[in-house]
Design an enzyme around this catalytic site. Structure first.
Site, short mmCIF file in Angstrom:
data_model
loop_
_atom_site.label_atom_id
_atom_site.label_comp_id
_atom_site.label_asym_id
_atom_site.label_seq_id
_atom_site.Cartn_x
_atom_site.Cartn_y
_atom_site.Cartn_z
N ASP A 12 3.32 -1.49 -4.35
CA ASP A 12 2.00 -0.93 -4.97
C ASP A 12 1.49 -2.58 -5.69
O ASP A 12 0.88 -2.45 -6.81
CB ASP A 12 2.06 0.10 -6.09
CG ASP A 12 2.55 1.38 -5.29
OD1 ASP A 12 2.20 1.56 -4.06
OD2 ASP A 12 3.29 2.12 -5.71
N GLY A 39 1.21 3.20 0.68
CA GLY A 39 -0.37 3.80 0.60
C GLY A 39 -0.90 2.39 0.11
O GLY A 39 -0.59 1.92 -1.01
#
Ligand code: GDP
Ligand code: IMO
Ligand code: MG
Length: 422
Positions: A12, A39
């Site tokens: 991230d 993600g």
């Protein structure tokens, strides 16, 4: 030649944003490992996109996006990503291609992930539960199904044999996992049909030819170096090599063909899931970072643990990856602190050390901090290095001196435009 971009912390770091920013310089963007545990967030024109399996170059019409052999693909998540992109009028079928050698995540892989985590109890990894571990286990155990198998006439029988084996394994865990396999399989096979509309390639050959033709390639990593299955904080890691070597095995690009290695890090540190985190801050500072930095997982929505920048860990990641250029993200989140802290060493077995030891559990290491004067200015509207507050410049220059690699990009907000090139 290929360049490589990867995360240097626990994931991230902002990889998606920077791949998107750099894509206009590349013909091909290629994901090399991980799967829908990732993600990757991109923001531009007031819209936010979170990509899971699809490479972060997909919004640029000039580039081809490849999902490499090292990636594990869940057709169900892939289909939902495709559906989510449909409103943007992207010619996905010509711009997105998949390696035949990439492994498939089956519904039962996800169930096995859940069973394994439940059985671990307090010792759980904090997995995203996307089936990543069980799928890579089947890959190295030589039982897996690959994208190329979808084209075989007996794909369904192969699927059935593996799914039955998984069901027996789920029973073995002896935990209460409720599921309706028929429903999950319906969804899976529908998604496989959607997947079939894409081009499957032998991506190593494709990339070899592309290199010969002088095309430029950017390899996109997922997760971060401290989650690497070999070099991360094992067993609290993911199941792939997230470090530079993973780009070679995950795409079939030879080591001597990799040129620049872009290493991305946050100006502080975050971690989601379990495992040691020496510079974690349990007080007000950590709360402020989480709040201002909006530190909630892009995939699971879980709150990310936050703390100060750890130069011991950063140096380790830079060494393992051979990083040639650094990119510092989220400097804007640190605006407003009177004092900032950076770990420059660890106290370990009565000695001060500046390398990452085998065991970095809290009972073994405590960070040694250097303090920096903070800054108050809002950075989010700044466009050049000269505009940045002098305290931030000192912070950046200190990191460069310690790590011995230049910081070439300073990111001051989530938007594509909030990116300062040096
Ligand atoms: P990735 O997995 O490495 O692509 O990173 P994620 O997308 O999971 O998490 C990074 C988060 O930080 C996303 O919400 C981004 O929109 C956001 N972000 C990226 N760069 C910056 C930055 O410089 N400042 C701020 N405030 N947010 C950023
Ligand atoms: P991106 O690419 C942050 C973490 C999970 C868990 C551990 C194992 O967005 O940076 P897994 O699902 O692989 O079994 O989880 O790794 N993790 C990530 N943390 N960013 C990610 O990806 C992550 N992918 C996995 O939270 O601790
Ligand atoms: Mg992420």
């Amino acid at each position: 030649m290929a360049d490589l971009l990867l995360g240097l912390q626990w994931g991230d770091e902002g990889k998606g944003k920077i791949v998107d920013v750099l894509t206009s310089n590349y013909d091909i963007i290629a994901r090399f490992q991980g799967g829908p545990n990732a993600g990757h967030t991109l923001e531009f024109d007031g819209i936010k996109h979170v990509l899971r399996t699809i490479p972060s170059g997909i919004f640029h019409s000039n580039s081809i996006n490849i999902i490499g052999n090292g990636v594990v693909i869940d057709p169900v998540v892939f289909k939902s990503e495709i559906d989510g992109l449909s409103k943007f009028n992207i010619d996905l079928k010509s711009r997105l291609i998949l390696s035949r050698k990439a492994h498939l995540i089956l519904p039962t892989h996800r169930l096995l992930d859940a069973a394994s985590e439940t059985a671990k109890g307090k010792a759980k990894i904090g997995s995203t539960l996307k089936g990543i571990g069980p799928t890579y286990m089947d890959k190295t155990g030589r039982n897996g199904l690959r994208i190329g198998d979808i084209e075989l006439s007996d794909f369904k029988e192969r699927y059935r044999a593996l799914a039955e084996k998984h069901q027996a394994m789920i029973k073995f865990y002896d935990v209460n996992i409720q599921y309706n396999l028929a429903e999950l399989e319906k969804e899976f096979f529908e998604a496989v049909e959607a997947l079939k509309q894409f081009t499957f390639i032998d991506s190593e050959a494709y990339l070899h030819d592309a290199q010969k033709a002088g095309k430029t390639i950017l390899c996109e990593g997922a997760q971060g170096s401290l989650l690497d299955v070999d070099f991360g904080t094992y067993p609290f890691v993911t199941s792939s090599n997230t470090t530079a070597a993973g780009a070679c095995t995950g795409l079939g690009i030879a080591p001597n063909k990799i040129k620049e290695v872009y290493g991305i890090f946050k100006a502080y540190t975050t971690r989601v899931g379990s495992g040691p985190f020496p510079t974690e801050d349990f007080g007000e500072a950590g709360d402020i970072m989480a709040k201002v930095g909006n530190e909630f997982g892009s995939v699971t929505g879980r709150k990310r643990r936050c703390g100060w920048l750890d130069l011991v860990a950063l140096k380790y990641a830079v060494q393992i990856n051979g990083v040639t250029q650094l990119m510092m993200m989220k400097g804007d989140v640190l605006s407003g602190f009177d004092t900032l802290k950076v770990a420059t060493a660890y106290q370990y077995q009565g000695k001060e050390i500046d390398h990452l030891p085998y065991n970095i559990e809290p009972e073994n290491v405590s960070p040694v901090y250097k303090e920096f004067k903070g800054w108050k200015a809002d950075l989010t509207g700044m466009h050049s290095y000269d505009e940045l507050p002098s305290e931030l410049k000192s912070y950046i220059e200190f990191i460069e001196k310690e790590v011995e690699v230049p910081i070439k990009i300073v990111s001051v907000g989530p938007d594509r435009k909030q990116t300062i090139m040096r």
